[in-house]
Design an enzyme around this catalytic site. Sequence first.
Site, PDB file in Angstrom:
ATOM      1  N   THR A  62     -32.787 -12.541 -21.399  1.00 27.40           N
ATOM      2  CA  THR A  62     -32.304 -13.910 -21.230  1.00 27.40           C
ATOM      3  C   THR A  62     -33.446 -14.912 -21.384  1.00 27.40           C
ATOM      4  O   THR A  62     -34.620 -14.587 -21.166  1.00 27.40           O
ATOM      5  CB  THR A  62     -31.715 -14.090 -19.808  1.00 27.40           C
ATOM      6  OG1 THR A  62     -32.663 -13.604 -18.854  1.00 27.40           O
ATOM      7  CG2 THR A  62     -30.413 -13.345 -19.660  1.00 27.40           C
ATOM      8  N   ASP A  93     -37.009 -13.610 -20.222  1.00 30.10           N
ATOM      9  CA  ASP A  93     -38.108 -13.860 -21.176  1.00 30.10           C
ATOM     10  C   ASP A  93     -38.782 -15.203 -20.854  1.00 30.10           C
ATOM     11  O   ASP A  93     -38.792 -16.127 -21.667  1.00 30.10           O
ATOM     12  CB  ASP A  93     -37.533 -13.843 -22.599  1.00 30.10           C
ATOM     13  CG  ASP A  93     -38.608 -13.783 -23.664  1.00 30.10           C
ATOM     14  OD1 ASP A  93     -39.801 -13.638 -23.317  1.00 30.10           O
ATOM     15  OD2 ASP A  93     -38.240 -13.878 -24.853  1.00 30.10           O
ATOM     16  N   LYS A  95     -41.955 -15.840 -20.241  1.00 30.00           N
ATOM     17  CA  LYS A  95     -43.309 -16.020 -20.798  1.00 30.00           C
ATOM     18  C   LYS A  95     -44.172 -16.921 -19.919  1.00 30.00           C
ATOM     19  O   LYS A  95     -44.691 -17.950 -20.353  1.00 30.00           O
ATOM     20  CB  LYS A  95     -43.272 -16.573 -22.223  1.00 30.00           C
ATOM     21  CG  LYS A  95     -42.625 -15.629 -23.227  1.00 30.00           C
ATOM     22  CD  LYS A  95     -42.823 -16.084 -24.646  1.00 30.00           C
ATOM     23  CE  LYS A  95     -42.104 -15.206 -25.633  1.00 30.00           C
ATOM     24  NZ  LYS A  95     -40.639 -15.301 -25.566  1.00 30.00           N
ATOM     25  N   ASP A  98     -49.508 -19.376 -16.691  1.00 26.99           N
ATOM     26  CA  ASP A  98     -50.245 -20.320 -15.837  1.00 26.99           C
ATOM     27  C   ASP A  98     -51.152 -19.568 -14.866  1.00 26.99           C
ATOM     28  O   ASP A  98     -51.306 -18.345 -14.974  1.00 26.99           O
ATOM     29  CB  ASP A  98     -49.222 -21.214 -15.106  1.00 26.99           C
ATOM     30  CG  ASP A  98     -49.743 -22.634 -14.915  1.00 26.99           C
ATOM     31  OD1 ASP A  98     -50.893 -22.795 -14.474  1.00 26.99           O
ATOM     32  OD2 ASP A  98     -48.986 -23.579 -15.199  1.00 26.99           O
ATOM     33  N   GLN A 202     -40.037 -17.839 -37.540  1.00 30.63           N
ATOM     34  CA  GLN A 202     -39.778 -16.448 -37.137  1.00 30.63           C
ATOM     35  C   GLN A 202     -39.946 -15.529 -38.346  1.00 30.63           C
ATOM     36  O   GLN A 202     -39.605 -15.904 -39.471  1.00 30.63           O
ATOM     37  CB  GLN A 202     -38.354 -16.316 -36.565  1.00 30.63           C
ATOM     38  CG  GLN A 202     -37.912 -14.924 -36.190  1.00 30.63           C
ATOM     39  CD  GLN A 202     -38.669 -14.337 -34.999  1.00 30.63           C
ATOM     40  OE1 GLN A 202     -39.892 -14.199 -35.034  1.00 30.63           O
ATOM     41  NE2 GLN A 202     -37.956 -13.989 -33.942  1.00 30.63           N
ATOM     42  N   GLN A 203     -40.474 -14.326 -38.120  1.00 27.02           N
ATOM     43  CA  GLN A 203     -40.651 -13.343 -39.185  1.00 27.02           C
ATOM     44  C   GLN A 203     -39.958 -12.051 -38.770  1.00 27.02           C
ATOM     45  O   GLN A 203     -40.215 -11.527 -37.691  1.00 27.02           O
ATOM     46  CB  GLN A 203     -42.144 -13.078 -39.411  1.00 27.02           C
ATOM     47  CG  GLN A 203     -42.914 -14.374 -39.710  1.00 27.02           C
ATOM     48  CD  GLN A 203     -44.410 -14.143 -39.820  1.00 27.02           C
ATOM     49  OE1 GLN A 203     -44.963 -14.199 -40.910  1.00 27.02           O
ATOM     50  NE2 GLN A 203     -45.050 -13.860 -38.700  1.00 27.02           N
ATOM     51  N   ARG A 223     -30.350 -13.306 -32.876  1.00 31.10           N
ATOM     52  CA  ARG A 223     -29.321 -13.834 -33.773  1.00 31.10           C
ATOM     53  C   ARG A 223     -28.596 -12.776 -34.573  1.00 31.10           C
ATOM     54  O   ARG A 223     -27.417 -12.948 -34.902  1.00 31.10           O
ATOM     55  CB  ARG A 223     -29.939 -14.920 -34.670  1.00 31.10           C
ATOM     56  CG  ARG A 223     -30.096 -16.251 -33.929  1.00 31.10           C
ATOM     57  CD  ARG A 223     -31.069 -17.192 -34.609  1.00 31.10           C
ATOM     58  NE  ARG A 223     -32.459 -16.782 -34.378  1.00 31.10           N
ATOM     59  CZ  ARG A 223     -33.524 -17.451 -34.799  1.00 31.10           C
ATOM     60  NH1 ARG A 223     -33.348 -18.566 -35.498  1.00 31.10           N
ATOM     61  NH2 ARG A 223     -34.736 -17.011 -34.534  1.00 31.10           N
TER      62      ARG A 223
HETATM   63  P1  BMP Z   1     -33.989 -13.754 -32.907  1.00 24.68           P
HETATM   64  O1  BMP Z   1     -33.685 -12.252 -33.150  1.00 24.68           O
HETATM   65  O2  BMP Z   1     -32.760 -14.582 -32.876  1.00 24.68           O
HETATM   66  O3  BMP Z   1     -35.045 -14.290 -33.809  1.00 24.68           O
HETATM   67  O4  BMP Z   1     -34.536 -13.839 -31.398  1.00 24.68           O
HETATM   68  C1  BMP Z   1     -35.741 -13.255 -31.004  1.00 24.68           C
HETATM   69  C2  BMP Z   1     -35.907 -13.384 -29.514  1.00 24.68           C
HETATM   70  O5  BMP Z   1     -37.153 -12.759 -29.149  1.00 24.68           O
HETATM   71  C3  BMP Z   1     -36.017 -14.823 -29.019  1.00 24.68           C
HETATM   72  O6  BMP Z   1     -35.392 -14.881 -27.742  1.00 24.68           O
HETATM   73  C4  BMP Z   1     -37.499 -15.078 -28.889  1.00 24.68           C
HETATM   74  O7  BMP Z   1     -37.799 -15.976 -27.835  1.00 24.68           O
HETATM   75  C5  BMP Z   1     -38.047 -13.688 -28.578  1.00 24.68           C
HETATM   76  N1  BMP Z   1     -39.413 -13.436 -29.097  1.00 24.68           N
HETATM   77  C6  BMP Z   1     -39.718 -13.492 -30.451  1.00 24.68           C
HETATM   78  O8  BMP Z   1     -38.850 -13.717 -31.275  1.00 24.68           O
HETATM   79  N2  BMP Z   1     -41.010 -13.250 -30.854  1.00 24.68           N
HETATM   80  C7  BMP Z   1     -42.020 -12.974 -29.997  1.00 24.68           C
HETATM   81  O9  BMP Z   1     -43.143 -12.740 -30.434  1.00 24.68           O
HETATM   82  C8  BMP Z   1     -41.718 -12.916 -28.630  1.00 24.68           C
HETATM   83  C9  BMP Z   1     -40.416 -13.139 -28.203  1.00 24.68           C
HETATM   84  O10 BMP Z   1     -40.129 -13.036 -26.914  1.00 24.68           O
END
Ligand code: BMP
Length: 250
Positions: A62, A93, A95, A98, A202-203, A223
């Site tokens: 989450t 999640d 993250k 601090d 995102q990759q 997604r």
């Molecule tokens: P998606 O498959 O829709 O791209 O989502 C990836 C999920 O993983 C998101 O919730 C994102 O915050 C998390 N995430 C990421 O994509 N890359 C990271 O390096 C670390 C993550 O927590």
Amino acid sequence: AEEKRLTYEQKLENANHHFSKKILEIAIEKKSNLIASADVLTTKELLDFAEKVGPNIVALKTHIDILTDFDFDETVLPLKDLATKYNFLLMEDRKFADIGNTQELQFSNGIYKISSWADLVTSQVIGGETSLDCFLNVGVIAIIGMSSKGTLTSSDYREEALKIAQNHPNVIGGVSQNKIPDDLLLFTPGVNLETKDDNKGQQYNTPEHVFKNLQTDFIIVGRGIYKANDVEKATLEYKIAGWNAYMNLI
Ligand code: BMP
């Protein structure tokens, strides 16, 4: 031939933390290494999603602060019931990034009271080893490397981050796009069967790629599942792809 990896059973034998044992036991029982990321905006969507993916996942990830209508009793209590009903862990999640004192406050207070319901939390290790002391009674997944384009998690950073993760008893694993030592569980997001990027940095890689190349333990899919027309079907596709990719290596 592929390089041999440890099986979930072997990792379970080596596991010391309650939640590393737990997630490995669920993986073995469900034949699943899939974590579904529920990046949805309402409690109804979150609970509907958990109901659909629940039987086939090891954990539901989450971002609880995305919800527009969060209410502790109406969001967390039914979510916990679903986690019990379908036997999956709750991974927030957050993250954290601090100093220890602030993270301790963020972990237990505010409206989310994360410490009262999460089994696993993600944390940056940018605050140093002692900053992780506050995460009692959860398994910490340390952010070692990120999946996004241009991330600052260089190999030097990852090396230092891994030292912290390996030394801290609260840490059960790491999030990374690179191999990590096998005394830590590896969690890999950026997994999608259909697309390579999202135009926001995102990759993506396939489940097969991340098992073969990173010997990951758990794939995190957002997604690819929650945007699918048929969420249950997509869950099964990723579950099977992840499990087959793992089985091919043992
Ligand atoms: P998606 O498959 O829709 O791209 O989502 C990836 C999920 O993983 C998101 O919730 C994102 O915050 C998390 N995430 C990421 O994509 N890359 C990271 O390096 C670390 C993550 O927590």
